[in-house]
Design a protein around this motif. Structure first.
Motif, PDB file in Angstrom:
ATOM      1  N   HIS A 147       0.530  12.183   8.343  1.00 61.42           N
ATOM      2  CA  HIS A 147       0.891  12.262   7.002  1.00 61.42           C
ATOM      3  C   HIS A 147       0.113  13.469   6.356  1.00 61.42           C
ATOM      4  O   HIS A 147       1.271  13.422   5.236  1.00 61.42           O
ATOM      5  CB  HIS A 147       1.057  11.298   6.321  1.00 61.42           C
ATOM      6  N   ALA A 148      -0.484  13.265   5.803  1.00 62.32           N
ATOM      7  CA  ALA A 148      -1.827  14.781   5.328  1.00 62.32           C
ATOM      8  C   ALA A 148      -1.136  15.721   6.108  1.00 62.32           C
ATOM      9  O   ALA A 148      -0.804  17.059   4.894  1.00 62.32           O
ATOM     10  CB  ALA A 148      -3.044  14.117   5.795  1.00 62.32           C
TER      11      ALA A 148
ATOM     12  N   ARG B  49      -0.136   1.605  -3.556  1.00 64.31           N
ATOM     13  CA  ARG B  49      -1.508   2.016  -2.913  1.00 64.31           C
ATOM     14  C   ARG B  49      -2.186   0.818  -3.674  1.00 64.31           C
ATOM     15  O   ARG B  49      -3.607   0.999  -4.429  1.00 64.31           O
ATOM     16  CB  ARG B  49      -1.527   3.170  -4.038  1.00 64.31           C
TER      17      ARG B  49
ATOM     18  N   ASP C 132       0.767  -1.113   0.051  1.00 64.99           N
ATOM     19  CA  ASP C 132       0.107  -0.246  -0.036  1.00 64.99           C
ATOM     20  C   ASP C 132       1.005   0.872  -0.170  1.00 64.99           C
ATOM     21  O   ASP C 132       0.133   2.099  -1.034  1.00 64.99           O
ATOM     22  CB  ASP C 132      -0.793   0.150   1.021  1.00 64.99           C
ATOM     23  N   TYR C 133       2.126   1.705   0.897  1.00 68.56           N
ATOM     24  CA  TYR C 133       2.583   2.923   0.746  1.00 68.56           C
ATOM     25  C   TYR C 133       3.564   3.093  -0.491  1.00 68.56           C
ATOM     26  O   TYR C 133       3.747   3.804  -0.910  1.00 68.56           O
ATOM     27  CB  TYR C 133       3.798   2.042   2.510  1.00 68.56           C
TER      28      TYR C 133
ATOM     29  N   ALA D  77      -3.701   4.720  13.567  1.00 64.62           N
ATOM     30  CA  ALA D  77      -3.751   4.393  12.170  1.00 64.62           C
ATOM     31  C   ALA D  77      -4.263   5.764  11.703  1.00 64.62           C
ATOM     32  O   ALA D  77      -3.562   6.686  10.408  1.00 64.62           O
ATOM     33  CB  ALA D  77      -4.388   3.423  10.839  1.00 64.62           C
ATOM     34  N   SER D  78      -4.877   6.391  12.397  1.00 64.33           N
ATOM     35  CA  SER D  78      -5.778   7.450  12.401  1.00 64.33           C
ATOM     36  C   SER D  78      -4.349   8.667  12.113  1.00 64.33           C
ATOM     37  O   SER D  78      -4.343   9.348  11.424  1.00 64.33           O
ATOM     38  CB  SER D  78      -7.309   7.769  12.296  1.00 64.33           C
TER      39      SER D  78
ATOM     40  N   ILE E 212      -3.761   8.824   0.933  1.00 63.57           N
ATOM     41  CA  ILE E 212      -2.824   9.146   2.016  1.00 63.57           C
ATOM     42  C   ILE E 212      -2.840   6.535   2.091  1.00 63.57           C
ATOM     43  O   ILE E 212      -3.931   6.353   1.969  1.00 63.57           O
ATOM     44  CB  ILE E 212      -3.163   8.888   2.874  1.00 63.57           C
TER      45      ILE E 212
ATOM     46  N   TYR F 290      -1.117   2.094   6.324  1.00 65.30           N
ATOM     47  CA  TYR F 290      -0.771   2.695   8.650  1.00 65.30           C
ATOM     48  C   TYR F 290      -1.584   1.418   9.425  1.00 65.30           C
ATOM     49  O   TYR F 290      -1.005   1.888  10.694  1.00 65.30           O
ATOM     50  CB  TYR F 290      -0.942   3.802   8.596  1.00 65.30           C
TER      51      TYR F 290
ATOM     52  N   ALA G 123      -2.048   8.829   9.580  1.00 67.14           N
ATOM     53  CA  ALA G 123      -2.763   9.249   8.443  1.00 67.14           C
ATOM     54  C   ALA G 123      -2.585  10.489   8.501  1.00 67.14           C
ATOM     55  O   ALA G 123      -2.092  11.484   7.351  1.00 67.14           O
ATOM     56  CB  ALA G 123      -4.123   8.479   8.479  1.00 67.14           C
TER      57      ALA G 123
ATOM     58  N   TYR H 122      -3.865   4.930   3.888  1.00 61.41           N
ATOM     59  CA  TYR H 122      -4.178   4.426   5.144  1.00 61.41           C
ATOM     60  C   TYR H 122      -3.938   2.541   5.763  1.00 61.41           C
ATOM     61  O   TYR H 122      -4.132   2.495   6.796  1.00 61.41           O
ATOM     62  CB  TYR H 122      -6.014   4.680   5.215  1.00 61.41           C
TER      63      TYR H 122
ATOM     64  N   ASP I 199      -9.045  -0.459   2.133  1.00 60.65           N
ATOM     65  CA  ASP I 199      -8.579  -0.634   3.425  1.00 60.65           C
ATOM     66  C   ASP I 199     -10.182  -0.987   3.699  1.00 60.65           C
ATOM     67  O   ASP I 199     -10.250  -1.098   5.174  1.00 60.65           O
ATOM     68  CB  ASP I 199      -9.064   1.239   3.591  1.00 60.65           C
TER      69      ASP I 199
END
Length: 180
Positions: free
Chosen positions: A114-115, A27, A23-24, A107-108, A155, A160, A111, A157, A84
């Protein structure tokens, strides 16, 4: 019969690592890895009469349903990608419903950081980040990753979620510090 709980934990951490990298970098959350995780959890049920997190059948199914129920509305609102949602449901199946809230919160937070970094670099607040990003685009490996990623942006997610799930899995096994 030998104790397979360490082997199942190791398999779960490998699963989280593969999902993180996939995913990283690209994606993507490949369905075949999700199916393998479900199969490994089912093997745990048959070999140990319990799942990875010491949960039973009902706890795993409740976790699966809870993960889907929580993320499916976000998918319908286009706030979450399908990978996700599926990954969160599989995490519920592997770790149980009680593990989903800490995984979601951790995880949030990651994220959100990251944002913040992403948007501050785009707004020019962190000019050094723009310089690093410009230099990275010249790397052959980075160009290959972008080519494989295609037009998928956003992102990562699920990556994460995988980090948080690995930590929660270790914490539940008594191998990492917890919330208490």
């Amino acid at each position: 019969m030998p104790d397979t709980s360490f082997l199942s934990l190791l398999s779960f951490l490998l699963f989280c690592s593969v999902i993180f990298l996939s995913d990283y970098l690209f994606r993507r959350v490949p369905n075949n890895f999700l199916l393998i995780a479900i199969a490994l959890q089912l093997m745990c049920f048959f070999l140990q009469s319990k799942g990875l997190n010491g949960i039973g059948w009902s706890g795993a199914l409740f976790g699966l349903a809870g993960g889907l129920a929580f993320f499916l509305p976000l998918y319908a609102l286009r706030a979450m990608a399908a990978g996700d949602v599926k990954f969160f449901a599989v995490l519920g199946f592997c770790l149980g419903f009680g593990a989903l809230l800490p995984i979601f919160l951790i995880a949030s937070l990651i994220a959100a950081m990251h944002a913040l970094v992403l948007y501050s670099s785009r707004l020019g607040i962190a000019s050094n980040l723009q310089l690093v990003a410009t230099r990275m685009t010249r790397w052959r490996l980075f160009q290959w990753v972008l080519e494989k990623r295609g037009n998928r942006i956003g992102i990562p997610y699920a990556a994460y979620l995988a980090l948080a799930a690995g930590w929660v899995g270790l914490q539940n096994a008594g191998m990492a510090p917890g919330f208490t």
